[in-house]
Write a protein that holds these residues in place. Structure first.
Motif, PDB file in Angstrom:
ATOM      1  N   SER A  52      39.618  31.064  27.545  1.00 44.23           N
ATOM      2  CA  SER A  52      40.641  30.866  28.572  1.00 44.23           C
ATOM      3  C   SER A  52      40.074  31.111  29.967  1.00 44.23           C
ATOM      4  CB  SER A  52      41.821  31.818  28.330  1.00 44.23           C
ATOM      5  OG  SER A  52      42.690  31.826  29.440  1.00 44.23           O
ATOM      6  N   GLY A  53      40.180  30.106  30.832  1.00 46.69           N
ATOM      7  CA  GLY A  53      39.679  30.252  32.186  1.00 46.69           C
ATOM      8  C   GLY A  53      40.446  31.288  32.980  1.00 46.69           C
ATOM      9  N   ARG A  54      41.762  31.331  32.823  1.00 45.72           N
ATOM     10  CA  ARG A  54      42.596  32.288  33.568  1.00 45.72           C
ATOM     11  C   ARG A  54      42.280  33.724  33.159  1.00 45.72           C
ATOM     12  NH1 ARG A  54      47.185  32.145  36.561  1.00 45.72           N
ATOM     13  NH2 ARG A  54      48.569  33.954  36.467  1.00 45.72           N
ATOM     14  N   VAL A  55      42.210  33.965  31.857  1.00 44.51           N
ATOM     15  CA  VAL A  55      41.907  35.315  31.370  1.00 44.51           C
ATOM     16  C   VAL A  55      40.513  35.740  31.818  1.00 44.51           C
ATOM     17  CG1 VAL A  55      41.540  36.728  29.302  1.00 44.51           C
ATOM     18  CG2 VAL A  55      43.464  35.126  29.405  1.00 44.51           C
ATOM     19  N   GLY A  56      39.566  34.827  31.730  1.00 44.43           N
ATOM     20  CA  GLY A  56      38.199  35.146  32.133  1.00 44.43           C
ATOM     21  C   GLY A  56      38.095  35.476  33.611  1.00 44.43           C
ATOM     22  N   THR A  57      38.805  34.714  34.453  1.00 43.77           N
ATOM     23  CA  THR A  57      38.760  34.960  35.900  1.00 43.77           C
ATOM     24  C   THR A  57      39.370  36.307  36.242  1.00 43.77           C
ATOM     25  OG1 THR A  57      38.911  32.574  36.326  1.00 43.77           O
ATOM     26  CG2 THR A  57      39.428  34.049  38.151  1.00 43.77           C
ATOM     27  N   ILE A  58      40.503  36.648  35.613  1.00 42.87           N
ATOM     28  CA  ILE A  58      41.126  37.956  35.842  1.00 42.87           C
ATOM     29  C   ILE A  58      40.186  39.081  35.393  1.00 42.87           C
ATOM     30  CG2 ILE A  58      43.020  39.477  35.131  1.00 42.87           C
ATOM     31  CD1 ILE A  58      44.796  36.993  34.993  1.00 42.87           C
ATOM     32  N   ALA A  59      39.484  38.878  34.295  1.00 36.49           N
ATOM     33  CA  ALA A  59      38.523  39.881  33.823  1.00 36.49           C
ATOM     34  C   ALA A  59      37.387  40.065  34.827  1.00 36.49           C
ATOM     35  CB  ALA A  59      37.970  39.464  32.458  1.00 36.49           C
ATOM     36  N   MET A  60      36.949  38.961  35.441  1.00 31.70           N
ATOM     37  CA  MET A  60      35.901  39.053  36.465  1.00 31.70           C
ATOM     38  C   MET A  60      36.352  39.907  37.638  1.00 31.70           C
ATOM     39  SD  MET A  60      34.249  35.228  36.655  1.00 31.70           S
ATOM     40  CE  MET A  60      33.270  35.663  38.097  1.00 31.70           C
ATOM     41  N   VAL A  61      37.581  39.664  38.110  1.00 33.36           N
ATOM     42  CA  VAL A  61      38.123  40.445  39.224  1.00 33.36           C
ATOM     43  C   VAL A  61      38.205  41.924  38.849  1.00 33.36           C
ATOM     44  CG1 VAL A  61      40.167  40.833  40.655  1.00 33.36           C
ATOM     45  CG2 VAL A  61      39.406  38.495  40.177  1.00 33.36           C
ATOM     46  N   SER A  72      36.081  29.392  36.053  1.00 24.56           N
ATOM     47  CA  SER A  72      37.096  28.873  35.125  1.00 24.56           C
ATOM     48  C   SER A  72      36.535  27.781  34.233  1.00 24.56           C
ATOM     49  CB  SER A  72      38.309  28.351  35.898  1.00 24.56           C
ATOM     50  OG  SER A  72      38.990  29.410  36.544  1.00 24.56           O
ATOM     51  N   SER A  73      35.791  26.846  34.847  1.00 26.02           N
ATOM     52  CA  SER A  73      35.237  25.743  34.050  1.00 26.02           C
ATOM     53  C   SER A  73      34.162  26.232  33.092  1.00 26.02           C
ATOM     54  CB  SER A  73      34.668  24.649  34.972  1.00 26.02           C
ATOM     55  OG  SER A  73      33.599  25.144  35.745  1.00 26.02           O
ATOM     56  N   ILE A  74      33.423  27.289  33.461  1.00 30.22           N
ATOM     57  CA  ILE A  74      32.422  27.873  32.556  1.00 30.22           C
ATOM     58  C   ILE A  74      33.115  28.434  31.323  1.00 30.22           C
ATOM     59  CG2 ILE A  74      30.743  29.736  32.252  1.00 30.22           C
ATOM     60  CD1 ILE A  74      30.042  29.411  35.227  1.00 30.22           C
ATOM     61  N   PHE A  75      34.168  29.204  31.547  1.00 24.00           N
ATOM     62  CA  PHE A  75      34.902  29.779  30.419  1.00 24.00           C
ATOM     63  C   PHE A  75      35.511  28.688  29.533  1.00 24.00           C
ATOM     64  CE2 PHE A  75      35.432  33.566  33.366  1.00 24.00           C
ATOM     65  CZ  PHE A  75      34.537  34.354  32.676  1.00 24.00           C
ATOM     66  N   GLU A  76      36.094  27.672  30.189  1.00 26.58           N
ATOM     67  CA  GLU A  76      36.716  26.605  29.410  1.00 26.58           C
ATOM     68  C   GLU A  76      35.671  25.800  28.648  1.00 26.58           C
ATOM     69  OE1 GLU A  76      38.930  24.574  32.379  1.00 26.58           O
ATOM     70  OE2 GLU A  76      40.407  26.193  32.600  1.00 26.58           O
ATOM     71  N   SER A  77      34.512  25.563  29.256  1.00 33.34           N
ATOM     72  CA  SER A  77      33.432  24.850  28.555  1.00 33.34           C
ATOM     73  C   SER A  77      32.940  25.644  27.358  1.00 33.34           C
ATOM     74  CB  SER A  77      32.263  24.586  29.512  1.00 33.34           C
ATOM     75  OG  SER A  77      32.659  23.757  30.579  1.00 33.34           O
ATOM     76  N   ALA A  78      33.010  26.984  27.488  1.00 29.57           N
ATOM     77  CA  ALA A  78      32.570  27.843  26.397  1.00 29.57           C
ATOM     78  C   ALA A  78      33.667  28.060  25.362  1.00 29.57           C
ATOM     79  CB  ALA A  78      32.109  29.195  26.949  1.00 29.57           C
TER      80      ALA A  78
END
Length: 471
Positions: free
Chosen positions: A300-309, A291-297
């Motif tokens: 959206s951390g939430r969207v990115g995490t769901i995409a990872m799953v 989440s923090s990687i996505f937000e630093s970039a």
């Protein structure tokens, strides 16, 4: 039809044993499937424990008045416990059997999850998390070993890779439902697979290799017949296990320093090396701080995490299906190449942002990079090192060697998860470029040293890698 040649295994007196391999491959019987499912319930517990802290941070801090430092201790102490569990995992599995080790692990994990459910103070949370860590440290070794020892050679890779699949399922389950239910309920859900595995252990057989190593020959033959089906001819497989085990039993009892003898050098380098490359390629830095990687970039951390799953579980299933078709080495090299590319793209995203270039596209490049890394890691680097670890060590040193390899894995996990934020503070692009170089080096390591174990019995693999010379 061309006649199969016998396999030669060198005995301690340098006289070869000639063992003719089985003519036919064995099917997946209901007993093997059920036994594997019971075993990998432990893998789901593993994943649940790892994934628990990500969605529960704000709720636990708010409800219990924890500081960020206290919650950080709660999260990270799992790895300390896992290293302790890994140290004793081989001893416990060798002394009490594979089922006994899994039962002991689940008692610890069940106690830990239930303690979290009722905990109201930080020290009880930490104790509970430590117990779970010890349990999953043992499970991380004994589950793939048990599955490898009960499955026929033509199915061993895919069945053993189910260990990694269930870890992913456990992590994903916690990530997804943890955002919508209370953390105490989530801990209660984490206890369910502990109970399921503990009860299931009463209905599955012990590993035939463990029985053979304890000179329980009749039990070994009975279990093989039970696993392969009453109409299956298990005489050749039983004879191979017996002859190879008797050869090993002529050697002195293995001690830790024995692992560093010349005959085990290649197995040790392969087992430890794969775990080092797996962890130092950055997987836990990316998984723990996605989440923090996505937000630093700037994404959206939430969207990115769901995409990872979304990509993680299907790619793990694909890797499991390909394990016994493409082989271990091709999967590892393709997977490592993909993780190298994923880290490079993520590092490039941060570099472009530092240079104030492609400001609109750069966040999406980070998303693509992390997803490429996650998909590629799930395809091979996540599961194959555990499969190979369970295959390459002879039964007389498997406990010690497996413990050492598992400790290395957990130590690497702790080092990367601890150092990741410091590395990102130093240089976000540099961090991912370093990971990319390490992942690229993995391809070279696999090409030069890692053997192909597909379609070979455990005894054939171990004999080819660990020539038994007279002592």
């Amino acid at each position: 039809m061309e006649e199969k040649q016998p396999t030669s295994i060198i005995c301690s007196n340098n006289i070869p044993l000639l063992i003719k391999p089985p003519e036919n491959v064995s099917p997946a019987t209901a007993v093997v499937i059920f036994s594997t499912l019971v075993a990998i319930c432990g893998s789901f517990v593993f994943g649940s424990a790892v994934g628990f802290t990500s969605p529960t941070e704000s709720g636990m801090i708010s409800d219990l008045g924890l500081t960020l430092a206290q919650y950080s201790i709660f999260g990270s102490i799992l790895t300390i416990g896992a290293m302790a569990g890994a140290i004793v995992s081989g001893k416990i599995a060798d002394r009490f059997g594979r089922r006994g080790a899994m039962a002991f692990s689940e008692i610890l994990c069940l106690a830990g999850f239930l303690a979290i459910v009722f905990a109201k103070v930080a020290w009880l949370l930490d104790t509970a998390r430590l117990l779970i860590g010890v349990g999953i440290g043992i499970l991380s070794y004994v589950v793939p070993v048990y599955v490898a020892e009960i499955t026929p050679k033509n199915l061993r890779g895919g069945f053993t890779a189910a260990h990694q699949l269930m870890i992913c399922c456990g992590v994903s389950t916690m990530w997804l439902i943890g955002t919508i239910i209370h953390w105490r309920v989530l801990a209660l859900i984490g206890a369910v697979p502990c109970i399921l595995q503990f009860l299931g252990l009463f209905f599955i057989p012990e590993s035939p290799r463990w029985l053979a190593n304890n000179s329980r020959w009749e039990d070994c033959e009975d279990v093989l017949k039970y696993l392969r089906g009453q109409n299956a001819d298990t005489s050749v497989e039983a004879a191979e296990i017996r002859e190879y085990t008797e050869t090993l039993q002529h050697l002195s009892k293995a001690k830790l320093l024995d692992l560093f003898q010349r005959e085990y050098t290649r197995s040790l380098i392969v087992g430890v090396g794969l775990m080092v490359f797996q962890q130092f390629g950055g997987v836990n830095g990316i998984a723990f701080y996605a989440s923090s990687i996505f937000e630093s970039a700037g994404f959206s951390g939430r969207v990115g995490t769901i995409a990872m799953v979304t990509v993680q579980v299907p790619m793990t299933v694909l890797g499991m299906l390909l394990m016994d078709k493409s082989g271990r080495r091709p999967l590892l090299m393709i997977s490592a190449t993909g993780t190298c590319l994923g880290c490079f793209l993520t590092g490039l995203s941060f570099l472009l942002q530092d240079l104030h270039m492609w400001t609109t596209e750069a966040p999406f490049l980070a998303l693509v990079g992390v997803l490429v890394f996650t998909a590629s890691f799930s395809l091979g680097m996540g599961g194959v090192p555990w499969v190979i670890m369970s295959e390459i060590f002879p039964i007389n040193v498997k406990g010690l060697a497996g413990s050492l390899v598992t400790v290395v894995n957990w130590l690497g996990s702790w080092m990367i998860s601890f150092a990741f934020n410091f590395l990102m503070s130093w240089s976000s692009p540099g961090t991912f470029f370093i990971f990319s170089v390490i992942c690229g080096s993995t391809v070279v390591f696999v090409a030069l040293l890692v053997p192909e174990t597909k379609g070979r019995t455990l005894e054939e693999i171990q004999a080819s890698m660990n020539p038994l010379t007279s002592r």
